[in-house]
Motif scaffolding. Structure first.
Motif, short mmCIF file in Angstrom:
data_model
loop_
_atom_site.label_atom_id
_atom_site.label_comp_id
_atom_site.label_asym_id
_atom_site.label_seq_id
_atom_site.Cartn_x
_atom_site.Cartn_y
_atom_site.Cartn_z
N PRO A 8 0.84 -1.21 0.00
CA PRO A 8 0.00 0.00 0.00
C PRO A 8 0.87 1.26 0.00
N THR A 9 0.40 2.28 -0.68
CA THR A 9 1.09 3.58 -0.68
C THR A 9 0.09 4.68 -0.34
N ASP A 10 0.61 5.78 0.14
CA ASP A 10 -0.22 6.93 0.48
C ASP A 10 0.53 8.19 0.06
N VAL A 11 0.04 8.86 -0.97
CA VAL A 11 0.68 10.09 -1.44
C VAL A 11 0.25 11.23 -0.54
N TYR A 12 1.21 11.78 0.19
CA TYR A 12 0.91 12.84 1.15
C TYR A 12 0.78 14.21 0.48
N GLU A 13 1.65 14.47 -0.48
CA GLU A 13 1.68 15.81 -1.07
C GLU A 13 2.35 15.76 -2.42
N THR A 14 1.80 16.50 -3.37
CA THR A 14 2.42 16.66 -4.68
C THR A 14 2.31 18.12 -5.10
N SER A 15 3.46 18.72 -5.41
CA SER A 15 3.49 20.11 -5.87
C SER A 15 3.75 20.09 -7.38
N TYR A 16 2.74 20.46 -8.15
CA TYR A 16 2.84 20.38 -9.60
C TYR A 16 3.57 21.59 -10.18
N ALA A 17 4.38 21.31 -11.20
CA ALA A 17 5.08 22.39 -11.90
C ALA A 17 4.12 23.07 -12.87
N GLU A 18 4.48 24.26 -13.33
CA GLU A 18 3.56 25.03 -14.16
C GLU A 18 3.36 24.42 -15.54
N GLU A 19 4.43 24.00 -16.20
CA GLU A 19 4.30 23.52 -17.57
C GLU A 19 4.02 22.03 -17.64
N ALA A 20 4.78 21.24 -16.89
CA ALA A 20 4.60 19.79 -16.89
C ALA A 20 5.34 19.21 -15.69
N GLY A 21 4.93 18.01 -15.27
CA GLY A 21 5.63 17.33 -14.20
C GLY A 21 5.34 17.91 -12.83
N ILE A 22 6.26 17.64 -11.89
CA ILE A 22 6.06 18.05 -10.51
C ILE A 22 7.34 18.68 -9.96
N LYS A 23 7.15 19.60 -9.03
CA LYS A 23 8.30 20.17 -8.32
C LYS A 23 8.77 19.20 -7.24
#
Length: 372
Positions: free
Chosen positions: A161-176
């Motif tokens: 099992p996994t639990d994604v706590y936080e994702t900060s998305y980049a403006e153009e594509a992908g994630i920070k």
């Protein structure tokens, strides 16, 4: 081993399995399984959801391990019969089948052998993985998201099992950046070798001139904290910010300021959580993440002090740990262990067990001070 008679190979594998079983202590595992089954049958267990999930996960892991060892033991018996049958009937197809099964047994027992090496101070714990895009602009942000998918697919393949706590998305594509938990026993010991800088070389899909681009992402792996851990956190040393959760492209996924970001001012450590519905839940999860990172930092400082006393420099692993090359050729190679494959698509889809096993063996040899 390649030139050995099949009967000798089977005998050698059986001896290795017996050694692995002794180290893992099958009787102790069976005793713990009985205790956990008793706990899981208690109706009051689910009054504490977190503890109940921990008990059921541990029970499932131990049952799976015992079943796997018993299954391999039975397969070793069966393959001897298969070779005898192939010899008696002069059946080349049956012999080929037996050879394939023997090779698979070798791999399966090798994986169990690696499991016996997970005996570090926090190896048995669940893991919190944080990924940050580094140099490379939009390609690095895209690369960070590719790594997130790689690890989540790896966990999915194993039923963790996994639990994604936080994702900060980049403006153009992908994630920070992103942080997620892998909620399986020994997840930290298994994944801690993934810590470091991961380098990607490819033709950039974001460059209209189709130029080759090198980008970097950093992976941090820390053990989850437990109630027995004692990490003092002074509330006056925290800056707590609340903000509105968002998805890719800035699309709102929450209409209230429920996401929480905590900055530990003395160390500069920043953690965030936005996956829960309430601000209180997000704050509690973020505090758990902060405790895990502070615990890991404390352990690193203690280890550094010991290394300085010993004059030991071998535990410094460096930062860049793996290169992923998609152009002009296909290759994924570990800088430290030398493990390598041309199956880049498989790796990016979560097939990283060979790399993880090599890392575990490499770390254990370094920690023992082996020179080989």
């Amino acid at each position: 081993m390649a030139d050995m008679d099949p009967a000798e190979k089977i005998k050698e594998l059986a001896a290795t399995l017996a050694s692995v079983s002794a180290v893992l202590d099958m009787e102790a595992m069976r005793t713990e399984i009985a205790e956990l089954r008793e706990q899981s049958a208690d109706p009051e267990l689910w009054s504490d959801q977190a503890n109940a999930q921990k008990v059921t996960r541990q029970l499932s892991t131990l049952e799976s391990m015992v079943t796997k060892i018993e299954g391999i033991d039975q397969r070793l018996d069966d393959i001897g019969v298969l070779y005898e049958l192939a010899e008696a009937e002069g059946d080349s197809d049956t012999r080929d089948e037996a050879d394939r099964e023997l090779e698979q047994l070798r791999k399966d027992i090798g994986e169990l052998e690696v499991r016996t090496l997970l005996n570090g101070p926090h190896d048995e714990r669940e893991a919190i993985v944080t990924i940050n895009s580094q140099a490379g602009g939009v390609d690095a942000a895209d690369w960070a998201q590719m790594l997130q998918r790689m690890y989540l697919r790896w966990a999915e393949r194993h039923g963790y099992p996994t639990d994604v706590y936080e994702t900060s998305y980049a403006e153009e594509a992908g994630i920070k950046s992103t942080s997620f938990a892998v909620k399986a026993p020994f997840a930290y010991g298994t994944l801690r070798g993934e810590h470091g800088t991961h380098r990607l070389v490819r033709i950039s899909p974001f460059d209209n001139q189709n130029r080759r681009q090198t980008s970097f992402a950093g992976v941090d792996v820390v053990p989850s904290v437990e109630q027995s851990d004692h990490i003092e956190i002074d509330e006056t040393e925290l800056r707590i910010d609340v903000y509105r959760s968002s998805g890719p492209g800035g699309q709102g996924v929450n209409t209230t300021d429920s996401a929480v970001r905590i900055t530990h001012l003395p160390t500069g450590i920043v953690v965030s959580c936005q996956n829960e519905r309430s601000q209180l839940q997000n704050k509690a999860t973020a505090m758990t993440m902060l405790q895990s990172k502070l615990l890991a930092r404390k352990r690193e400082e203690e280890q550094a002090a010991l290394d300085e006393i010993r004059g030991d420099s071998v535990s410094s692993w460096g930062t860049q740990m793996r290169n992923y090359v998609l152009h002009p050729y296909q290759s994924v190679k570990d800088v430290r262990t030398g493990a390598e494959t041309g199956n880049t698509s498989g790796v990016l889809d979560g097939e990283i067990d060979a790399f993880i096993d090599a890392e575990i063996r490499w770390m254990r040899s370094r920690e023992r001070g082996d020179t080989a």
